[in-house]
Write a protein that holds these residues in place. Structure first.
Motif, PDB file in Angstrom:
ATOM      1  N   ASP A 115      -2.858  -3.085  -2.570  1.00  0.00           N
ATOM      2  CA  ASP A 115      -2.284  -2.223  -3.602  1.00  0.00           C
ATOM      3  C   ASP A 115      -1.072  -1.508  -3.003  1.00  0.00           C
ATOM      4  O   ASP A 115      -0.729  -1.736  -1.832  1.00  0.00           O
ATOM      5  N   PRO A 116      -0.392  -0.650  -3.758  1.00  0.00           N
ATOM      6  CA  PRO A 116       0.806   0.020  -3.225  1.00  0.00           C
ATOM      7  C   PRO A 116       0.543   0.874  -1.984  1.00  0.00           C
ATOM      8  O   PRO A 116       1.466   1.153  -1.222  1.00  0.00           O
ATOM      9  N   ASP A 117      -0.694   1.276  -1.762  1.00  0.00           N
ATOM     10  CA  ASP A 117      -1.027   2.116  -0.608  1.00  0.00           C
ATOM     11  C   ASP A 117      -1.646   1.329   0.540  1.00  0.00           C
ATOM     12  O   ASP A 117      -2.121   1.911   1.515  1.00  0.00           O
ATOM     13  N   GLY A 118      -1.668   0.007   0.438  1.00  0.00           N
ATOM     14  CA  GLY A 118      -2.163  -0.827   1.517  1.00  0.00           C
ATOM     15  C   GLY A 118      -3.658  -1.095   1.497  1.00  0.00           C
ATOM     16  O   GLY A 118      -4.182  -1.717   2.415  1.00  0.00           O
ATOM     17  N   HIS A 119      -4.369  -0.646   0.454  1.00  0.00           N
ATOM     18  CA  HIS A 119      -5.798  -0.933   0.349  1.00  0.00           C
ATOM     19  C   HIS A 119      -5.977  -2.425   0.052  1.00  0.00           C
ATOM     20  O   HIS A 119      -5.319  -2.969  -0.838  1.00  0.00           O
ATOM     21  N   ILE A 120      -6.866  -3.064   0.796  1.00  0.00           N
ATOM     22  CA  ILE A 120      -7.021  -4.517   0.708  1.00  0.00           C
ATOM     23  C   ILE A 120      -8.100  -4.902  -0.306  1.00  0.00           C
ATOM     24  O   ILE A 120      -9.214  -4.388  -0.271  1.00  0.00           O
TER      25      ILE A 120
END
Length: 134
Positions: A115-120
């Motif tokens: 996602d935009p915050d790097g959550h996989i």
């Protein structure tokens, strides 16, 4: 009450994150959404709480990891290979698609995105009946 999971994620830009998750196929639950948090629904049992950094800090004082690190990969089942591909393609709008090589084991197919915050996230399709016998 049936068992449910609420995955809580810190996000920098709540509106952009809501748009991203909507594009992936989540819907918003307005009863648990305000200017500091949004509840994004995947299914009756799976919800993702997007929390602004200030809201996140109301729950823990542990540091928010950098977008280049990872702690978990959250796998979501999809109805078909095509649904996996569609979710991965939607990730290009604000996130990153195919952060890992595509996995195609015949009975299971998955792709990983952030996602935009790097959550996989790892959307996957599986046919249990096709799992090879050992």
């Amino acid at each position: 009450m049936s068992r449910m999971i609420f995955v809580n994620l810190p996000v920098k830009d709540l509106k952009a994150s809501m748009a991203f998750y909507t594009a992936l196929g989540f819907t918003n639950n307005p009863h648990f959404t305000d200017d500091t948090a949004a509840c994004m629904v995947w299914s009756k049992a799976i919800n993702v709480m997007l929390l602004t950094h200030d809201k996140w800090r109301q729950f823990t004082n542990r540091p928010i990891p950098a977008t280049t690190s990872s702690e978990v990969m959250l796998a979501l089942s999809c109805d078909s290979r095509e649904a996996v591909d569609a979710m991965n393609n939607a990730a290009k709008q604000g996130g990153t698609a195919d952060i890992n090589p595509v996995q195609d084991l015949g009975f299971m197919y998955s792709r990983a995105l952030t996602d935009p915050d790097g959550h996989i996230w790892e959307p996957f399709w599986m046919d249990p009946a096709a799992i090879p016998a050992e």
